[in-house]
Design an enzyme around this catalytic site. Structure first.
Site, PDB file in Angstrom:
ATOM      1  N   ARG A  86      43.042 -33.969 -11.843  1.00 26.52           N
ATOM      2  CA  ARG A  86      43.239 -32.973 -12.612  1.00 26.52           C
ATOM      3  C   ARG A  86      42.761 -31.607 -12.176  1.00 26.52           C
ATOM      4  O   ARG A  86      42.877 -30.592 -12.917  1.00 26.52           O
ATOM      5  CB  ARG A  86      42.705 -33.205 -14.095  1.00 26.52           C
ATOM      6  CG  ARG A  86      43.414 -34.373 -14.802  1.00 26.52           C
ATOM      7  CD  ARG A  86      42.587 -34.867 -16.024  1.00 26.52           C
ATOM      8  NE  ARG A  86      42.847 -33.507 -17.058  1.00 26.52           N
ATOM      9  CZ  ARG A  86      41.906 -33.559 -18.177  1.00 26.52           C
ATOM     10  NH1 ARG A  86      40.668 -34.103 -17.985  1.00 26.52           N
ATOM     11  NH2 ARG A  86      42.010 -32.560 -18.923  1.00 26.52           N
ATOM     12  N   LYS A  91      39.900 -30.537 -11.994  1.00 24.81           N
ATOM     13  CA  LYS A  91      38.547 -29.979 -12.466  1.00 24.81           C
ATOM     14  C   LYS A  91      37.343 -30.278 -11.818  1.00 24.81           C
ATOM     15  O   LYS A  91      36.486 -30.914 -12.084  1.00 24.81           O
ATOM     16  CB  LYS A  91      38.560 -30.546 -13.844  1.00 24.81           C
ATOM     17  CG  LYS A  91      39.644 -30.230 -14.852  1.00 24.81           C
ATOM     18  CD  LYS A  91      39.438 -30.838 -16.082  1.00 24.81           C
ATOM     19  CE  LYS A  91      40.509 -30.194 -16.988  1.00 24.81           C
ATOM     20  NZ  LYS A  91      40.299 -28.812 -17.310  1.00 24.81           N
ATOM     21  N   HIS A 142      26.461 -35.849 -12.076  1.00 24.01           N
ATOM     22  CA  HIS A 142      27.813 -36.632 -12.352  1.00 24.01           C
ATOM     23  C   HIS A 142      27.835 -37.695 -11.369  1.00 24.01           C
ATOM     24  O   HIS A 142      27.965 -39.047 -11.678  1.00 24.01           O
ATOM     25  CB  HIS A 142      28.863 -35.767 -12.443  1.00 24.01           C
ATOM     26  CG  HIS A 142      30.378 -36.265 -12.667  1.00 24.01           C
ATOM     27  ND1 HIS A 142      30.754 -36.640 -13.966  1.00 24.01           N
ATOM     28  CD2 HIS A 142      31.106 -37.018 -11.832  1.00 24.01           C
ATOM     29  CE1 HIS A 142      31.971 -37.379 -13.643  1.00 24.01           C
ATOM     30  NE2 HIS A 142      31.954 -37.720 -12.528  1.00 24.01           N
ATOM     31  N   HIS A 147      24.884 -40.132 -11.287  1.00 21.63           N
ATOM     32  CA  HIS A 147      24.709 -40.877 -12.270  1.00 21.63           C
ATOM     33  C   HIS A 147      25.829 -42.243 -11.764  1.00 21.63           C
ATOM     34  O   HIS A 147      25.275 -43.407 -12.013  1.00 21.63           O
ATOM     35  CB  HIS A 147      24.912 -40.310 -13.306  1.00 21.63           C
ATOM     36  CG  HIS A 147      24.936 -41.239 -14.672  1.00 21.63           C
ATOM     37  ND1 HIS A 147      23.981 -41.926 -15.016  1.00 21.63           N
ATOM     38  CD2 HIS A 147      26.170 -41.492 -15.731  1.00 21.63           C
ATOM     39  CE1 HIS A 147      24.091 -42.722 -16.138  1.00 21.63           C
ATOM     40  NE2 HIS A 147      25.534 -42.550 -16.256  1.00 21.63           N
ATOM     41  N   LYS A 152      29.992 -31.939 -31.040  1.00 14.93           N
ATOM     42  CA  LYS A 152      29.736 -32.266 -29.816  1.00 14.93           C
ATOM     43  C   LYS A 152      28.365 -31.664 -29.242  1.00 14.93           C
ATOM     44  O   LYS A 152      27.640 -32.488 -28.654  1.00 14.93           O
ATOM     45  CB  LYS A 152      30.804 -31.375 -28.731  1.00 14.93           C
ATOM     46  CG  LYS A 152      30.742 -29.800 -29.120  1.00 14.93           C
ATOM     47  CD  LYS A 152      31.799 -29.476 -28.517  1.00 14.93           C
ATOM     48  CE  LYS A 152      32.191 -27.838 -28.681  1.00 14.93           C
ATOM     49  NZ  LYS A 152      33.255 -26.958 -28.122  1.00 14.93           N
ATOM     50  N   THR A 187      25.231 -34.432 -27.264  1.00 11.05           N
ATOM     51  CA  THR A 187      24.189 -33.978 -26.290  1.00 11.05           C
ATOM     52  C   THR A 187      22.847 -34.245 -26.769  1.00 11.05           C
ATOM     53  O   THR A 187      22.188 -34.719 -25.631  1.00 11.05           O
ATOM     54  CB  THR A 187      24.404 -32.496 -25.927  1.00 11.05           C
ATOM     55  OG1 THR A 187      25.710 -32.175 -25.620  1.00 11.05           O
ATOM     56  CG2 THR A 187      23.584 -32.164 -24.857  1.00 11.05           C
ATOM     57  N   GLN A 217      22.157 -37.940 -26.545  1.00 10.21           N
ATOM     58  CA  GLN A 217      22.043 -38.328 -24.854  1.00 10.21           C
ATOM     59  C   GLN A 217      20.527 -38.274 -24.486  1.00 10.21           C
ATOM     60  O   GLN A 217      20.019 -39.054 -23.962  1.00 10.21           O
ATOM     61  CB  GLN A 217      23.040 -37.882 -24.120  1.00 10.21           C
ATOM     62  CG  GLN A 217      24.397 -38.307 -24.400  1.00 10.21           C
ATOM     63  CD  GLN A 217      25.531 -37.549 -23.659  1.00 10.21           C
ATOM     64  OE1 GLN A 217      25.583 -36.278 -23.530  1.00 10.21           O
ATOM     65  NE2 GLN A 217      26.079 -38.246 -22.749  1.00 10.21           N
TER      66      GLN A 217
END
Length: 295
Positions: free
Chosen positions: A138, A140, A148, A151, A205, A209, A212
């Site tokens: 996409r 992005k 990212h 992990h 949202k 966070t 988490q």
């Protein structure tokens, strides 16, 4: 020099053979469990895709993947709900301790269900590598941060070790909590993928966070008390591996949270323009949720 190299290879081979001789025999015939090669090959393929796909997409238009994203997110919800519910129900039936629980390598039906749920948790980390692929397709790429990739490239091989040697006992706690968080998280992204008209239902949202962050801190504290206080016989090397790994993730995530909310909030309070982030901070979109999709 050559003799030294041969000797080191021989020592490694001896350690490798010994390690697999003490692995959990219950999982030895399960998919991807016979050796480390498949897990390493998949992880290497993932890292190669992270490097190659952006180059392939550079002169191509971004793909519109609304339907695949909706399906993917809700499949992840189902898988993680299965993992969480199996671990909760079976650990409760067996009277597992939430302080510290040794591994039982028996064929007890509930123990086997826990082992299978942990295998699904391991395999889910392979499936979740598609997060990155969807980002790149996409276009992005700003979402594909160090945190990212770090992990996704580490959870899969780390949990191979978890399932191969400790498919039960204390391992259930971290996997159960993480799969619970992922049920909420992928529900969020599944709803977001439905379209802009559903954005009004996603006001929570920021709290995801924080949830988490609580997960990482709870995991570290839980492992520490099991290691230094409870002493139940669960392998100490697994406790240390969890503590060290979770600490690295926590530091990186805290860095993101500070930039995304605390510093940005202060800038807005002063009426200044925020930092130029192209919609993201440290590779994460300012929707405030780590490493996922902004739909």
């Amino acid at each position: 020099m050559m003799e030294l190299v041969v000797d080191k290879i021989s020592q490694f081979q001896q350690f490798y053979d010994w390690a697999f001789s003490v692995a959990d025999e219950r999982v030895s015939d399960w998919p991807l469990m016979w050796g480390y090669t498949p897990t390493l090959a998949i992880t290497a393929a993932y890292l190669l895709a992270v490097w190659v796909l952006p180059k392939m997409m550079e002169k191509r238009p971004a793909l519109q993947l609304k339907v695949p994203l909706i399906i993917y997110n809700f499949v992840c919800v189902i898988i993680n709900f299965h993992i969480c519910s199996e671990l909760l129900l079976c650990s409760t039936a067996l009277g597992y301790s939430y302080s510290c629980q040794p591994v039982s390598y028996t064929q007890d039906p509930h123990e086997m269900r826990i082992a299978k749920a942990l295998w699904w948790f391991y395999f889910s980390k392979c499936i979740e590598m598609l997060d990155t692929i969807f980002f790149i397709l996409r276009k992005k790429n700003n979402q594909v941060s160090f945190l990212h990739v770090y992990h996704h490239a580490t959870m899969f091989p780390i949990w191979y070790i978890g399932v191969k040697w400790v498919a039960g006992g204390q391992s259930f706690f971290g996997a159960m909590i993480n799969s619970f968080i992922h049920v909420i998280m992928y529900t969020y992204y599944g709803v977001a993928a439905l379209g802009p008209e559903f954005q009004k239902y996603l006001w929570w949202k920021r709290y995801l966070t924080r949830l988490q962050l609580v997960q990482f801190v709870a995991g570290i504290l839980h492992a520490c008390q099991s290691l230094f206080i409870a002493h139940c016989g669960f392998p100490e090397w697994m406790h240390w591996a969890l503590i060290i790994y979770a600490f690295t993730i926590l530091l990186l995530f805290l860095n993101f949270y500070v930039h995304a909310y605390i510093k940005t909030g202060r800038t807005k309070t002063r009426g200044e323009k925020g930092p130029k982030t192209n919609g993201h901070l440290n590779g994460h979109h300012t929707n405030g949720i780590y490493n996922k999709k902004d739909n």
